[in-house]
Each structure stands twice: as C-alpha cells, then as structure tokens.
Motif scaffolding. Structure first.
Motif, PDB file in Angstrom:
ATOM      1  N   PHE A  87       0.984  -1.153  -0.050  1.00 21.46           N
ATOM      2  CA  PHE A  87       0.187  -0.139   0.079  1.00 21.46           C
ATOM      3  C   PHE A  87       0.985   1.558  -0.134  1.00 21.46           C
ATOM      4  CE2 PHE A  87      -2.508   3.442   2.104  1.00 21.46           C
ATOM      5  CZ  PHE A  87      -3.688   3.438   1.097  1.00 21.46           C
ATOM      6  N   ALA A  88       1.789   1.220   0.962  1.00 18.65           N
ATOM      7  CA  ALA A  88       2.667   2.583   0.892  1.00 18.65           C
ATOM      8  C   ALA A  88       3.190   2.838  -0.243  1.00 18.65           C
ATOM      9  CB  ALA A  88       3.674   2.547   2.224  1.00 18.65           C
ATOM     10  N   ILE A  89       3.905   1.980  -0.954  1.00 14.21           N
ATOM     11  CA  ILE A  89       4.571   2.159  -2.065  1.00 14.21           C
ATOM     12  C   ILE A  89       3.619   2.537  -3.136  1.00 14.21           C
ATOM     13  CG2 ILE A  89       5.905   0.729  -3.623  1.00 14.21           C
ATOM     14  CD1 ILE A  89       7.509  -0.692  -1.574  1.00 14.21           C
ATOM     15  N   CYS A  90       2.495   1.693  -3.290  1.00 14.76           N
ATOM     16  CA  CYS A  90       1.638   2.139  -4.302  1.00 14.76           C
ATOM     17  C   CYS A  90       1.222   3.611  -4.183  1.00 14.76           C
ATOM     18  CB  CYS A  90       0.358   1.064  -4.116  1.00 14.76           C
ATOM     19  SG  CYS A  90       0.851  -0.325  -4.858  1.00 14.76           S
ATOM     20  N   MET A  91       0.861   4.158  -2.832  1.00 23.45           N
ATOM     21  CA  MET A  91       0.335   5.432  -2.812  1.00 23.45           C
ATOM     22  C   MET A  91       1.572   6.529  -3.088  1.00 23.45           C
ATOM     23  SD  MET A  91      -2.807   5.959  -1.059  1.00 23.45           S
ATOM     24  CE  MET A  91      -2.460   7.626  -0.469  1.00 23.45           C
ATOM     25  N   ILE A  92       2.760   6.087  -2.797  1.00 25.36           N
ATOM     26  CA  ILE A  92       3.868   7.161  -3.289  1.00 25.36           C
ATOM     27  C   ILE A  92       3.698   7.136  -4.505  1.00 25.36           C
ATOM     28  CG2 ILE A  92       6.283   7.573  -3.259  1.00 25.36           C
ATOM     29  CD1 ILE A  92       6.171   6.396  -0.238  1.00 25.36           C
ATOM     30  N   ALA A  93       3.841   6.089  -5.215  1.00 25.10           N
ATOM     31  CA  ALA A  93       4.056   5.910  -6.757  1.00 25.10           C
ATOM     32  C   ALA A  93       2.806   6.762  -7.568  1.00 25.10           C
ATOM     33  CB  ALA A  93       4.142   4.624  -7.194  1.00 25.10           C
ATOM     34  N   VAL A  94       1.627   6.729  -6.967  1.00 20.51           N
ATOM     35  CA  VAL A  94       0.512   7.186  -7.537  1.00 20.51           C
ATOM     36  C   VAL A  94       0.217   8.511  -7.343  1.00 20.51           C
ATOM     37  CG1 VAL A  94      -1.884   7.285  -7.812  1.00 20.51           C
ATOM     38  CG2 VAL A  94      -0.916   5.334  -7.839  1.00 20.51           C
ATOM     39  N   SER A  95       0.856   9.059  -6.028  1.00 22.74           N
ATOM     40  CA  SER A  95       0.732  10.428  -5.597  1.00 22.74           C
ATOM     41  C   SER A  95       1.585  11.222  -6.428  1.00 22.74           C
ATOM     42  CB  SER A  95       0.966  10.766  -4.022  1.00 22.74           C
ATOM     43  OG  SER A  95       2.155  10.376  -3.926  1.00 22.74           O
ATOM     44  N   ASN A  97       2.969  10.163  -9.622  1.00 16.42           N
ATOM     45  CA  ASN A  97       2.709   9.959 -11.062  1.00 16.42           C
ATOM     46  C   ASN A  97       1.549   9.318 -11.109  1.00 16.42           C
ATOM     47  OD1 ASN A  97       2.480   9.322 -13.763  1.00 16.42           O
ATOM     48  ND2 ASN A  97       4.663   8.511 -13.813  1.00 16.42           N
ATOM     49  N   ALA A  98       0.384   9.932 -11.527  1.00 16.84           N
ATOM     50  CA  ALA A  98      -1.116   9.286 -11.428  1.00 16.84           C
ATOM     51  C   ALA A  98      -1.062   8.075 -12.663  1.00 16.84           C
ATOM     52  CB  ALA A  98      -2.078  10.374 -11.959  1.00 16.84           C
ATOM     53  N   LEU A  99      -0.362   8.230 -13.482  1.00 15.18           N
ATOM     54  CA  LEU A  99      -0.775   7.103 -14.497  1.00 15.18           C
ATOM     55  C   LEU A  99       0.044   5.661 -13.866  1.00 15.18           C
ATOM     56  CD1 LEU A  99       0.641   8.983 -17.838  1.00 15.18           C
ATOM     57  CD2 LEU A  99      -1.606   8.030 -17.062  1.00 15.18           C
ATOM     58  N   ASN A 100       0.750   5.748 -12.846  1.00 11.18           N
ATOM     59  CA  ASN A 100       1.057   4.564 -12.001  1.00 11.18           C
ATOM     60  C   ASN A 100       0.056   3.687 -11.647  1.00 11.18           C
ATOM     61  OD1 ASN A 100       4.019   4.434 -12.387  1.00 11.18           O
ATOM     62  ND2 ASN A 100       4.311   6.022 -10.945  1.00 11.18           N
ATOM     63  N   LEU A 101      -1.184   4.292 -11.474  1.00 14.76           N
ATOM     64  CA  LEU A 101      -2.271   3.448 -11.276  1.00 14.76           C
ATOM     65  C   LEU A 101      -2.489   2.156 -11.971  1.00 14.76           C
ATOM     66  CD1 LEU A 101      -5.016   3.284  -9.529  1.00 14.76           C
ATOM     67  CD2 LEU A 101      -6.193   4.532 -11.110  1.00 14.76           C
ATOM     68  N   ARG A 102      -2.015   2.186 -13.143  1.00 14.11           N
ATOM     69  CA  ARG A 102      -2.193   1.090 -14.076  1.00 14.11           C
ATOM     70  C   ARG A 102      -1.382   0.009 -13.632  1.00 14.11           C
ATOM     71  NH1 ARG A 102       1.434   3.999 -16.413  1.00 14.11           N
ATOM     72  NH2 ARG A 102       3.154   2.913 -17.612  1.00 14.11           N
ATOM     73  N   LEU A 103      -0.532   0.281 -12.773  1.00 14.95           N
ATOM     74  CA  LEU A 103       0.474  -0.945 -12.079  1.00 14.95           C
ATOM     75  C   LEU A 103       0.235  -1.213 -10.871  1.00 14.95           C
ATOM     76  CD1 LEU A 103       3.988   0.822 -13.647  1.00 14.95           C
ATOM     77  CD2 LEU A 103       2.581  -1.042 -14.615  1.00 14.95           C
ATOM     78  N   THR A 110      -7.370   0.891  -3.992  1.00 10.38           N
ATOM     79  CA  THR A 110      -8.597   1.410  -3.044  1.00 10.38           C
ATOM     80  C   THR A 110      -9.152   2.600  -3.850  1.00 10.38           C
ATOM     81  OG1 THR A 110      -7.239   2.752  -2.017  1.00 10.38           O
ATOM     82  CG2 THR A 110      -7.381   0.912  -0.896  1.00 10.38           C
ATOM     83  N   PHE A 111     -10.467   2.708  -3.390  1.00  7.91           N
ATOM     84  CA  PHE A 111     -11.147   4.086  -3.806  1.00  7.91           C
ATOM     85  C   PHE A 111     -10.165   5.113  -3.735  1.00  7.91           C
ATOM     86  CE2 PHE A 111     -13.642   7.542  -2.004  1.00  7.91           C
ATOM     87  CZ  PHE A 111     -14.078   7.918  -3.324  1.00  7.91           C
ATOM     88  N   GLY A 112      -9.583   5.204  -2.430  1.00  6.50           N
ATOM     89  CA  GLY A 112      -8.645   6.468  -2.227  1.00  6.50           C
ATOM     90  C   GLY A 112      -7.651   6.616  -3.191  1.00  6.50           C
ATOM     91  N   ILE A 113      -6.891   5.397  -3.451  1.00  2.00           N
ATOM     92  CA  ILE A 113      -5.857   5.607  -4.623  1.00  2.00           C
ATOM     93  C   ILE A 113      -6.262   6.005  -5.992  1.00  2.00           C
ATOM     94  CG2 ILE A 113      -4.114   4.172  -5.805  1.00  2.00           C
ATOM     95  CD1 ILE A 113      -3.545   2.649  -3.336  1.00  2.00           C
ATOM     96  N   CYS A 114      -7.495   5.325  -6.294  1.00  2.00           N
ATOM     97  CA  CYS A 114      -8.005   5.716  -7.577  1.00  2.00           C
ATOM     98  C   CYS A 114      -8.594   7.217  -7.759  1.00  2.00           C
ATOM     99  CB  CYS A 114      -9.210   4.755  -7.847  1.00  2.00           C
ATOM    100  SG  CYS A 114      -8.874   3.182  -8.010  1.00  2.00           S
ATOM    101  N   LEU A 115      -9.310   7.486  -6.586  1.00  2.00           N
ATOM    102  CA  LEU A 115      -9.724   9.078  -6.585  1.00  2.00           C
ATOM    103  C   LEU A 115      -8.440  10.017  -6.654  1.00  2.00           C
ATOM    104  CD1 LEU A 115     -12.158  11.047  -6.503  1.00  2.00           C
ATOM    105  CD2 LEU A 115     -11.941  10.962  -3.860  1.00  2.00           C
ATOM    106  N   MET A 116      -7.560   9.581  -6.015  1.00  2.00           N
ATOM    107  CA  MET A 116      -6.034  10.469  -6.098  1.00  2.00           C
ATOM    108  C   MET A 116      -5.819  10.458  -7.333  1.00  2.00           C
ATOM    109  SD  MET A 116      -2.599  10.251  -3.757  1.00  2.00           S
ATOM    110  CE  MET A 116      -2.490   8.574  -4.241  1.00  2.00           C
ATOM    111  N   ALA A 117      -5.599   9.422  -8.087  1.00  2.00           N
ATOM    112  CA  ALA A 117      -5.160   9.314  -9.392  1.00  2.00           C
ATOM    113  C   ALA A 117      -5.725  10.147 -10.367  1.00  2.00           C
ATOM    114  CB  ALA A 117      -4.982   7.866 -10.052  1.00  2.00           C
ATOM    115  N   VAL A 118      -7.043   9.916 -10.350  1.00  2.00           N
ATOM    116  CA  VAL A 118      -8.272  10.687 -11.258  1.00  2.00           C
ATOM    117  C   VAL A 118      -8.257  12.168 -11.005  1.00  2.00           C
ATOM    118  CG1 VAL A 118     -10.374  11.143 -12.066  1.00  2.00           C
ATOM    119  CG2 VAL A 118      -9.498   8.677 -11.717  1.00  2.00           C
TER     120      VAL A 118
END
Length: 156
Positions: A87-95, A97-103, A110-118
C-alpha cells in the motif's frame, strides 16, 4: 568512469563497508560484486542517483529498497516486484505520477488511490477498477458542482 575502470574498482572492494563507500563516492552498482550489494549499499546507490532499481538484484529488491526508489523517482514503480507493491509504495507511486495507477495490483487498489489518481490526471479513469468507477465519478461530480457553485456565488 569507464566500464573497465569501474570493474577494476569493483575488484578491489572486499567488504560491504567498502562497497557502501564506493557507491557513495560514485561507483556504479554493477561494479560491486553481487554478494556485497547489501540493502544499505543498494539504498545508497539509489539515493545518490535518484533511480537505479533495475540494477538491484531481484533478491535485494526489499520493501525498504523499493520504497526508497519510488520515493526518489516514481517511474521506478515499474521495476518494483509485484510481491513488494504494498500500500505505502503504491500510494507514493500514484501520488507522484497518477499514471502509475495502471501498475497497482487489484488486491492493493482502493477507492482512495483511484480518486487521488483521477484528481491528479483525469485520463487515469481508464485504469480505475470497475468496482470503484461509480464512487469515483460521484465524488468528481460533487467536486465539480461545488466548484461551479462557488464560482457563480450560488448557495443552498
């Protein structure tokens, strides 16, 4: 430093402490014998360069090494092994660079990670899992309505 010079420098390194010092002073991780590429040596290499996870042996790509790499450069997320995409690594990666959501693995997303990316990049909506689409779109709509109302001085 040429490859021959780097290899020669690496041949003289016998301890993890010497490997750490060499990396801090500019040696490339590939010039360090694999058995001397301890976690601290790998982290020092990444911190000095701002990237370099692809040079870290797979068995040395620990959570701290991966977290350091993604914190230094969110594009390193693509080199993080799936089992280390917590989770922590994914949050940092997406926060960063939002395009990291695909990875981001489905079981971590989570909803939070997705919302942050969008919110950072609306184009990432195509990477939002189906289970979060309605909730993300509803939140975006509410945000836009509030912004419109504020802009037009509308109160309810």
């Amino acid at each position: 430093m040429s490859e021959d010079t780097a290899a020669a420098a690496g041949d003289n390194i016998e301890t993890i402490e010497e490997a750490f010092s060499a990396v801090i002073n500019g040696a490339h991780l590939s010039a360090i014998k694999e058995e001397l590429r301890a976690e601290a040596v790998c982290i020092a290499f990444i911190c000095r360069n701002g990237y370099g996870l692809e040079w870290v042996p797979e068995d040395k790509k620990t959570i701290p090494v991966c977290l350091t790499a993604v914190s230094m450069s969110p594009n390193e997320f693509k080199s993080v092994p799936l089992e280390n995409r917590e989770f922590a690594i994914c949050m940092i990666a997406v926060s960063e660079n939002a395009l990291n959501l695909r990875l981001v693995p489905d079981e971590i997303n989570t909803f939070g990670i997705c919302l942050m990316a969008v919110l950072k990049n609306p184009e990432t909506i195509i990477y939002v899992p189906q289970k979060f689409i309605k909730k993300v779109l509803k939140k975006l709509a509410k945000k836009e309505i509030k912004k419109f109302m504020k802009k037009n001085d509308i109160e309810i």
